[in-house]
Design a protein around this motif. Structure first.
Motif, short mmCIF file in Angstrom:
data_model
loop_
_atom_site.label_atom_id
_atom_site.label_comp_id
_atom_site.label_asym_id
_atom_site.label_seq_id
_atom_site.Cartn_x
_atom_site.Cartn_y
_atom_site.Cartn_z
N ILE A 1 0.85 -1.18 0.00
CA ILE A 1 0.00 0.00 0.00
C ILE A 1 0.90 1.24 0.00
CG2 ILE A 1 -1.90 1.19 1.14
CD1 ILE A 1 -2.41 -1.44 2.71
N GLY A 2 0.91 1.96 -1.10
CA GLY A 2 1.63 3.24 -1.16
C GLY A 2 0.66 4.35 -0.81
N CYS A 3 0.68 4.77 0.42
CA CYS A 3 -0.35 5.68 0.94
C CYS A 3 0.22 7.08 1.12
CB CYS A 3 -0.88 5.14 2.27
SG CYS A 3 -2.10 6.19 3.06
N GLY A 4 -0.07 7.98 0.18
CA GLY A 4 0.35 9.37 0.32
C GLY A 4 1.80 9.63 0.06
N GLU A 5 2.51 8.69 -0.56
CA GLU A 5 3.92 8.92 -0.85
C GLU A 5 4.08 9.84 -2.07
OE1 GLU A 5 6.79 7.82 0.98
OE2 GLU A 5 5.06 7.78 2.29
N ARG A 6 5.29 10.35 -2.25
CA ARG A 6 5.56 11.23 -3.39
C ARG A 6 5.36 10.46 -4.70
NH1 ARG A 6 9.22 11.63 0.30
NH2 ARG A 6 10.67 10.29 -0.80
N GLY A 7 4.90 11.18 -5.71
CA GLY A 7 4.59 10.54 -6.98
C GLY A 7 5.79 9.85 -7.60
N ASN A 8 6.98 10.49 -7.56
CA ASN A 8 8.16 9.88 -8.18
C ASN A 8 8.58 8.61 -7.45
OD1 ASN A 8 8.99 11.25 -5.91
ND2 ASN A 8 10.89 12.02 -6.82
N GLU A 9 8.42 8.59 -6.12
CA GLU A 9 8.78 7.41 -5.35
C GLU A 9 7.83 6.26 -5.64
OE1 GLU A 9 8.75 6.61 -0.66
OE2 GLU A 9 10.36 7.96 -1.31
N MET A 10 6.54 6.57 -5.75
CA MET A 10 5.57 5.53 -6.07
C MET A 10 5.74 5.04 -7.49
SD MET A 10 3.34 4.04 -4.22
CE MET A 10 2.88 2.41 -4.81
N THR A 11 6.17 5.92 -8.39
CA THR A 11 6.43 5.51 -9.76
C THR A 11 7.54 4.47 -9.81
OG1 THR A 11 5.73 7.67 -10.61
CG2 THR A 11 7.11 6.33 -12.05
N GLU A 12 8.58 4.66 -8.99
CA GLU A 12 9.66 3.67 -8.95
C GLU A 12 9.13 2.32 -8.50
OE1 GLU A 12 12.87 5.01 -6.56
OE2 GLU A 12 13.20 6.85 -7.69
N VAL A 13 8.23 2.32 -7.51
CA VAL A 13 7.63 1.06 -7.04
C VAL A 13 6.87 0.39 -8.17
CG1 VAL A 13 5.99 0.03 -5.43
CG2 VAL A 13 7.50 1.86 -4.66
N LEU A 14 6.04 1.17 -8.87
CA LEU A 14 5.21 0.60 -9.93
C LEU A 14 6.05 0.08 -11.09
CD1 LEU A 14 2.30 3.22 -10.00
CD2 LEU A 14 2.42 1.07 -8.76
N ARG A 15 7.22 0.70 -11.30
CA ARG A 15 8.08 0.23 -12.39
C ARG A 15 8.95 -0.95 -11.97
NH1 ARG A 15 10.32 6.01 -14.86
NH2 ARG A 15 8.45 6.54 -16.07
N GLU A 16 9.41 -0.93 -10.73
CA GLU A 16 10.37 -1.95 -10.29
C GLU A 16 9.68 -3.27 -9.95
OE1 GLU A 16 12.63 -0.42 -7.07
OE2 GLU A 16 13.62 1.14 -8.26
N PHE A 17 8.53 -3.22 -9.30
CA PHE A 17 7.91 -4.46 -8.84
C PHE A 17 7.61 -5.43 -9.99
CE2 PHE A 17 6.52 -5.04 -4.34
CZ PHE A 17 7.39 -4.12 -3.80
N PRO A 18 7.05 -4.97 -11.12
CA PRO A 18 6.81 -5.93 -12.21
C PRO A 18 8.09 -6.54 -12.77
CG PRO A 18 5.44 -3.98 -12.50
CD PRO A 18 6.42 -3.66 -11.40
N GLU A 19 9.23 -5.85 -12.56
CA GLU A 19 10.51 -6.37 -13.08
C GLU A 19 11.24 -7.26 -12.08
OE1 GLU A 19 12.71 -2.97 -14.23
OE2 GLU A 19 11.33 -2.38 -15.86
N LEU A 20 10.80 -7.23 -10.81
CA LEU A 20 11.47 -8.06 -9.81
C LEU A 20 11.17 -9.54 -10.07
CD1 LEU A 20 10.83 -6.08 -6.50
CD2 LEU A 20 12.96 -6.25 -7.78
#
Length: 604
Positions: free
Chosen positions: A276-295
């Motif tokens: 759950i990315g709750c209220g985090e900065r957009g660029n930080e959440m973008t890294e999560v959304l990009r990295e997780f599918p590649e893990l």
């Protein structure tokens, strides 16, 4: 004549066609809207506001005036626009297809929205959270005429390569099975079977609704006995979390909260991850959304997203949706727990969620408490963390939900309200230290300010692997604690003025920090440390301490200990010895003892 219903949900979450508008807006204050003519709606009922039918929730009722919190941008809403009730509380749709998806706080699939309208969520968009036409291969597990109870297995579909989706009898139903579907393809709307109780015959489909603020029922809570293995040595050894436990990661900006949660999500022993990315900065959440599918999932060699659900609510999204996102996440976790899986929830961060509560409370003109937070902040935190647990499900299977919540205290001040109240409801506290982070020591978990109350619960699990595990662990934690006291003295008189036995304590503490506590998340050999490797490393370090102290007591010198050839191999064992090469740890232990034996012979 027998009555027939077409839903498997409790009456209060039954989806229905929205009736005509019953109210109209009289006041708009940011995400808080007041409407009149609302006598027929109930507390926490979902309504649609305005001509765009923006999703909102009833949070206060007084006569025929309802106060609503809107989960979307309210620009353009104005007095006189209609309000449409839905007849159910804020709910999520549960069924096959959740895994691998990315949702916002009210379970709108962000991928579908991006495909339809680009990377901006248009107001009023409500795409279905599950794909209605997708085919799933259903395998029945119950027979016609069989008497079933809540939580009992009706059948399965293979949701992803590694996760079998188990379709269960809904919590409120029991009775005789009829019209059971044979093995074959189905959609989330296909009627799999009927269940006849004393009142009616209910149709069961793969997808159901559940209100997010209501915990899903269980049969009983079980004792916590096994650790949630994370592969992070400072956590597993010094501050373990049990399966079904709760933990908090407080730390200031840049101390590594998100990085630590990423490592836990990838390596922990849970079957399902809800991030759950709750209220985090957009660029930080973008890294999560990009990295997780590649893990790559270390269990299967496939994408980690096959057993992960992401909920993304960045700081620029509507504040009300941020507030509800953690309830959405924990409800999805409970759904898979009821299937008998171990689920880990990563909430990043509960501080942003608390700030959303504060903003909404201010809009409602409620009396503020500490630092402007509402007086009910502690009870809301308790409601969230209490939904964790190691349980026996309604179907009699073991399942668990473990919660790891990041806390972002302003300026790293652990005395602020969110951190203080969180520490009341969790049993594992991983305090991140800015000095360690600045020194590039990761994970930057302070061994002085952190604690775990799960050690008595999990120590038998560890002792079954090695009887002396607790003794090794306690020896090293005492060394690290003694180092703090000696460092204060050394600052006054200088380290060279200390006797050899105290200088040895400082030396071994540095060895423990460098050889054991520090862990490189980019090193293939060190990013994950198995429990057996941890025990082998602990044995070497505890043995080194015992032999070194014995040598100093016999008249040996610290300089001679520093020159031992094995010392470099001990420092590098975390990188040079793989998890599968445990015999090499035994060889290193024997070599260390031989070198100490040689030193002792020189003293005679």
């Amino acid at each position: 004549m027998e009555k027939t219903t077409t839903t498997a949900e409790p009456p209060h979450v039954t989806p229905a066609s929205p009736p005509p508008p019953t109210g109209e807006i009289v006041r708009v204050n940011g995400p808080v809207v007041e409407a009149r003519g609302m006598r027929r709606v109930g507390m926490y009922e979902v309504v649609e506001t305005g001509h765009l039918r923006l999703i909102a929730e009833v949070i206060r009722l007084h006569d025929d005036i309802a106060t609503l919190q809107v989960y979307e941008e309210t620009s353009g809403l104005m007095p006189g626009q209609p309000v449409f009730p839905t007849g159910r509380p804020l709910s999520v749709r549960l069924g096959p297809g959740l895994l691998g998806n990315i949702y916002d706080g009210i379970q709108r699939p962000l991928r579908n929205i991006a495909e339809a309208s680009g990377f901006t969520i248009g107001r009023g968009q409500k795409p279905p959270p599950l794909e209605a036409l997708r085919q799933w291969h259903f395998v029945p597990a119950a027979q016609n005429g069989e008497s079933v109870k809540p939580g009992q297995l009706l059948g399965t579909v293979q949701e992803t390569y590694s996760i079998e989706h188990r379709i269960l009898v809904p919590p409120h139903l029991r009775g005789a099975v009829g019209n059971m579907m044979a093995a074959g393809d189905c959609t989330i709307e296909t009627v799999l079977c009927t269940i006849a109780d004393e009142q009616a015959t209910h149709q069961v489909t793969p997808a159901v609704y559940w209100p997010v603020r209501t915990a899903r029922p269980v049969q009983r809570h079980r004792a916590m006995q096994a650790p949630l293995v994370t592969g992070q040595r400072v956590i597993d050894t010094f501050f373990p979390i049990a399966v079904g436990g709760t933990a908090a990661i407080p730390g200031g900006f840049g101390t590594g909260k998100t990085m630590t949660q990423h490592a836990l999500a990838k390596w922990c022993s849970a079957d399902i991850i809800v991030y759950i990315g709750c209220g985090e900065r957009g660029n930080e959440m973008t890294e999560v959304l990009r990295e997780f599918p590649e893990l790559i999932d270390p269990r299967t060699g496939r994408s980690l997203m096959e057993r992960t659900i992401l909920i993304a609510n960045t700081s620029n999204m509507p504040v009300a949706a941020r507030e509800v996102s953690i309830y959405t996440g924990i409800t999805l976790a409970e759904y898979y727990r009821d299937m008998g899986y171990e689920v880990a929830v990563m909430a990043d961060s509960t501080s942003r969620w608390a700030e959303a509560l504060r903003e909404l409370s201010g809009r409602l003109e409620e009396m503020p408490a500490d630092e402007g937070f509402p007086a009910y902040l502690p009870s809301r935190l308790a409601e969230f963390y209490e939904r964790a647990g190691n349980v026996e499900t309604l179907g009699g299977e073991p399942g668990s939900v473990s919660i790891v919540g990041a806390v972002s205290p302003p300026g790293g001040d652990f005395s602020e309200p969110v951190t203080q109240h969180t520490s009341r409801f969790i049993r594992c506290f991983w305090a991140l230290d800015r000095d360690l982070a600045n020194a590039r020591h990761y994970p930057a978990i302070s061994w002085l300010n952190s604690y775990s109350e799960y050690i008595p619960d999990v120590q038998d699990w560890w002792r079954r692997r090695h009887a002396a595990w607790r003794d090794y662990r306690d020896q090293l934690i005492r060394i690290l604690q003694d180092e703090v006291r000696l460092q204060r003295i050394a600052k006054l008189v200088g380290p060279d003025a200390l006797p050899d036995d105290q200088r040895l304590t400082l030396f071994i503490a540095e060895l423990v920090k460098n050889a054991y506590l520090q862990q490189n998340s980019f090193d293939p050999a060190d990013m994950f440390c198995s429990p057996d490797k941890q025990i082998g490393m602990l044995k070497i370090l505890a043995g080194f301490r015992q032999r070194a102290e014995k040598l100093i007591d016999s008249g040996g010198t610290l300089a001679a200990i520093r020159e031992l050839p094995c010392l470099d191999k001990i420092t590098r064992m975390k990188q040079n010895i793989l998890n599968e090469q445990l015999p090499q740890l035994d060889e290193l232990y024997e070599r260390m003892n031989l070198e100490f034996d040689e030193l002792e012979r020189r003293l005679i």
